[in-house]
Design a protein around this motif. Sequence first.
Motif, PDB file in Angstrom:
ATOM      1  N   THR A  57     -41.926  20.442 -48.397  1.00  0.00           N
ATOM      2  CA  THR A  57     -40.507  20.077 -48.320  1.00  0.00           C
ATOM      3  C   THR A  57     -40.118  19.690 -46.900  1.00  0.00           C
ATOM      4  OG1 THR A  57     -39.987  21.593 -50.136  1.00  0.00           O
ATOM      5  CG2 THR A  57     -38.154  20.872 -48.740  1.00  0.00           C
ATOM      6  N   ASP A  58     -40.619  20.425 -45.914  1.00  0.00           N
ATOM      7  CA  ASP A  58     -40.351  20.094 -44.514  1.00  0.00           C
ATOM      8  C   ASP A  58     -40.870  18.702 -44.177  1.00  0.00           C
ATOM      9  OD1 ASP A  58     -39.182  22.589 -43.955  1.00  0.00           O
ATOM     10  OD2 ASP A  58     -41.158  23.489 -43.590  1.00  0.00           O
ATOM     11  N   ILE A  59     -42.053  18.413 -44.666  1.00  0.00           N
ATOM     12  CA  ILE A  59     -42.665  17.113 -44.388  1.00  0.00           C
ATOM     13  C   ILE A  59     -41.868  15.989 -45.040  1.00  0.00           C
ATOM     14  CG2 ILE A  59     -44.755  15.717 -44.657  1.00  0.00           C
ATOM     15  CD1 ILE A  59     -46.310  18.403 -44.705  1.00  0.00           C
ATOM     16  N   ARG A  60     -41.377  16.218 -46.261  1.00  0.00           N
ATOM     17  CA  ARG A  60     -40.570  15.210 -46.936  1.00  0.00           C
ATOM     18  C   ARG A  60     -39.280  14.937 -46.157  1.00  0.00           C
ATOM     19  NH1 ARG A  60     -43.260  11.964 -49.559  1.00  0.00           N
ATOM     20  NH2 ARG A  60     -41.256  11.165 -50.280  1.00  0.00           N
ATOM     21  N   GLN A  61     -38.695  15.975 -45.584  1.00  0.00           N
ATOM     22  CA  GLN A  61     -37.494  15.802 -44.762  1.00  0.00           C
ATOM     23  C   GLN A  61     -37.803  14.950 -43.530  1.00  0.00           C
ATOM     24  OE1 GLN A  61     -36.132  19.756 -43.917  1.00  0.00           O
ATOM     25  NE2 GLN A  61     -35.165  20.038 -45.914  1.00  0.00           N
ATOM     26  N   TYR A  62     -38.961  15.193 -42.937  1.00  0.00           N
ATOM     27  CA  TYR A  62     -39.385  14.422 -41.767  1.00  0.00           C
ATOM     28  C   TYR A  62     -39.588  12.953 -42.150  1.00  0.00           C
ATOM     29  CZ  TYR A  62     -42.434  12.793 -37.980  1.00  0.00           C
ATOM     30  OH  TYR A  62     -42.999  12.085 -36.948  1.00  0.00           O
ATOM     31  N   LEU A  63     -40.245  12.704 -43.273  1.00  0.00           N
ATOM     32  CA  LEU A  63     -40.483  11.337 -43.725  1.00  0.00           C
ATOM     33  C   LEU A  63     -39.173  10.631 -44.055  1.00  0.00           C
ATOM     34  CD1 LEU A  63     -43.624  11.839 -46.000  1.00  0.00           C
ATOM     35  CD2 LEU A  63     -43.541  10.858 -43.702  1.00  0.00           C
ATOM     36  N   ARG A  64     -38.219  11.374 -44.614  1.00  0.00           N
ATOM     37  CA  ARG A  64     -36.916  10.796 -44.911  1.00  0.00           C
ATOM     38  C   ARG A  64     -36.233  10.358 -43.610  1.00  0.00           C
ATOM     39  NH1 ARG A  64     -34.797  14.914 -47.201  1.00  0.00           N
ATOM     40  NH2 ARG A  64     -35.816  14.511 -49.194  1.00  0.00           N
ATOM     41  N   SER A  65     -36.397  11.162 -42.563  1.00  0.00           N
ATOM     42  CA  SER A  65     -35.824  10.811 -41.262  1.00  0.00           C
ATOM     43  C   SER A  65     -36.469   9.543 -40.703  1.00  0.00           C
ATOM     44  CB  SER A  65     -36.022  11.969 -40.281  1.00  0.00           C
ATOM     45  OG  SER A  65     -35.651  11.604 -38.975  1.00  0.00           O
ATOM     46  N   ASN A  69     -34.562   5.932 -39.977  1.00  0.00           N
ATOM     47  CA  ASN A  69     -34.638   5.290 -38.664  1.00  0.00           C
ATOM     48  C   ASN A  69     -35.467   4.014 -38.688  1.00  0.00           C
ATOM     49  OD1 ASN A  69     -33.296   7.085 -36.451  1.00  0.00           O
ATOM     50  ND2 ASN A  69     -34.331   8.536 -37.818  1.00  0.00           N
ATOM     51  N   GLU A  70     -35.813   3.566 -39.908  1.00  0.00           N
ATOM     52  CA  GLU A  70     -36.476   2.270 -40.146  1.00  0.00           C
ATOM     53  C   GLU A  70     -37.813   2.133 -39.416  1.00  0.00           C
ATOM     54  OE1 GLU A  70     -33.631  -0.755 -39.209  1.00  0.00           O
ATOM     55  OE2 GLU A  70     -32.350  -0.281 -40.932  1.00  0.00           O
ATOM     56  N   TYR A  71     -38.615   3.191 -39.461  1.00  0.00           N
ATOM     57  CA  TYR A  71     -39.975   3.094 -38.928  1.00  0.00           C
ATOM     58  C   TYR A  71     -40.822   2.213 -39.846  1.00  0.00           C
ATOM     59  CZ  TYR A  71     -39.603   6.594 -35.213  1.00  0.00           C
ATOM     60  OH  TYR A  71     -39.276   7.273 -34.061  1.00  0.00           O
ATOM     61  N   ALA A  72     -41.681   1.413 -39.267  1.00  0.00           N
ATOM     62  CA  ALA A  72     -42.564   0.553 -40.045  1.00  0.00           C
ATOM     63  C   ALA A  72     -43.581   1.396 -40.802  1.00  0.00           C
ATOM     64  CB  ALA A  72     -43.283  -0.434 -39.128  1.00  0.00           C
ATOM     65  N   ARG A  73     -44.050   0.874 -41.918  1.00  0.00           N
ATOM     66  CA  ARG A  73     -45.043   1.597 -42.725  1.00  0.00           C
ATOM     67  C   ARG A  73     -46.281   1.950 -41.903  1.00  0.00           C
ATOM     68  NH1 ARG A  73     -45.419  -1.654 -48.498  1.00  0.00           N
ATOM     69  NH2 ARG A  73     -43.252  -1.362 -49.171  1.00  0.00           N
ATOM     70  N   LYS A  74     -46.686   1.022 -41.053  1.00  0.00           N
ATOM     71  CA  LYS A  74     -47.873   1.258 -40.237  1.00  0.00           C
ATOM     72  C   LYS A  74     -47.672   2.445 -39.314  1.00  0.00           C
ATOM     73  CE  LYS A  74     -51.100  -1.163 -37.170  1.00  0.00           C
ATOM     74  NZ  LYS A  74     -51.390  -2.459 -36.467  1.00  0.00           N
ATOM     75  N   SER A  75     -46.473   2.567 -38.731  1.00  0.00           N
ATOM     76  CA  SER A  75     -46.182   3.683 -37.835  1.00  0.00           C
ATOM     77  C   SER A  75     -46.148   5.004 -38.589  1.00  0.00           C
ATOM     78  CB  SER A  75     -44.836   3.462 -37.134  1.00  0.00           C
ATOM     79  OG  SER A  75     -44.875   2.312 -36.318  1.00  0.00           O
TER      80      SER A  75
END
Length: 303
Positions: A57-65, A69-75
């Motif tokens: 769940t923590d990781i999903r919150q990080y990915l949502r952030s 913030n419009e990080y590219a898929r590669k990043s």
Amino acid sequence: MSLNTEQEQVSAFLTYLQMERQASSYTVANYAKDIEHFFAFFSEQGRETPLDQISYTDIRQYLRSLNENEYARKSVARKLSALRSFWNFLQREHAVRDNPFRFVSTPKAEQRLPVFFYEDEMRAVIEGIDQTTDLGKRNLAIVELLYAAGIRVSELTGITVEDLDLAIGTLLVSGKGRKERYVPVGSFALDALENYLESARPNLASKAAEQNDQLFLNYRGGPLTDRGVRKVLNAAVEDAALKSRISPHVIRHTFATHMLNEGADLRTVQELLGHKGLSATQIYTHVTKDRLREVYRNSHPRA
């Protein structure tokens, strides 16, 4: 191994990457930034979550952030790779019991075609370099070698004088994972390199307090860095009055694209580029197909 603090754990992981995985300094630096960014995310929320208590769940919150913030898929993919590797290491060292990142899927990479120069553009870059100064002679040798051999900028800055054999026109390159390969060097690049070694490098080397065996030197006689190479290329493009963006990888893409356009087989280009497998090289076939279609449309009377 006793890893009591997060700082000790990260430091041990980076040492592991360098010593056991033989990762490049570029990879180690990026992994360090990615892990620090993950920690900063929780710190900004006022949370001090122990590593062994990080959950899916923590990781999903990080990915949502990251998405917000419009990080590219590669990043995003690279950050996940760094964190998954870090937790695998922690699990191996018994610092955590489980790796929550094993449940997280990596986003598919965007299929972007590599940017490259057409032959007349590449010629304009080369011919626009001032060859009357020591730095100009060096810059010409850099651009000619990047285009002739298709090497990475990290490989270029790691070349020593002894790695280059002007007599037979070959270069010993130390690639990713410290894997070595020999690449041929074309006649134009050899001429530029010979001129640089004879009439420019000795002058640059004389300015250094300590002598070194790196092939390319900066204006103070020290080893030229990755950043220095990028400055050289940016100046070359400006002098050629081109609007295109340039980087060492653009010239690497140009090398591969021109080789395939002129009939080189994919396996040969793979070996020259130092790719582990054909999948990394196959993206250039899309470029050549686009080029073939363009030539066809412009040349066939009934296209």
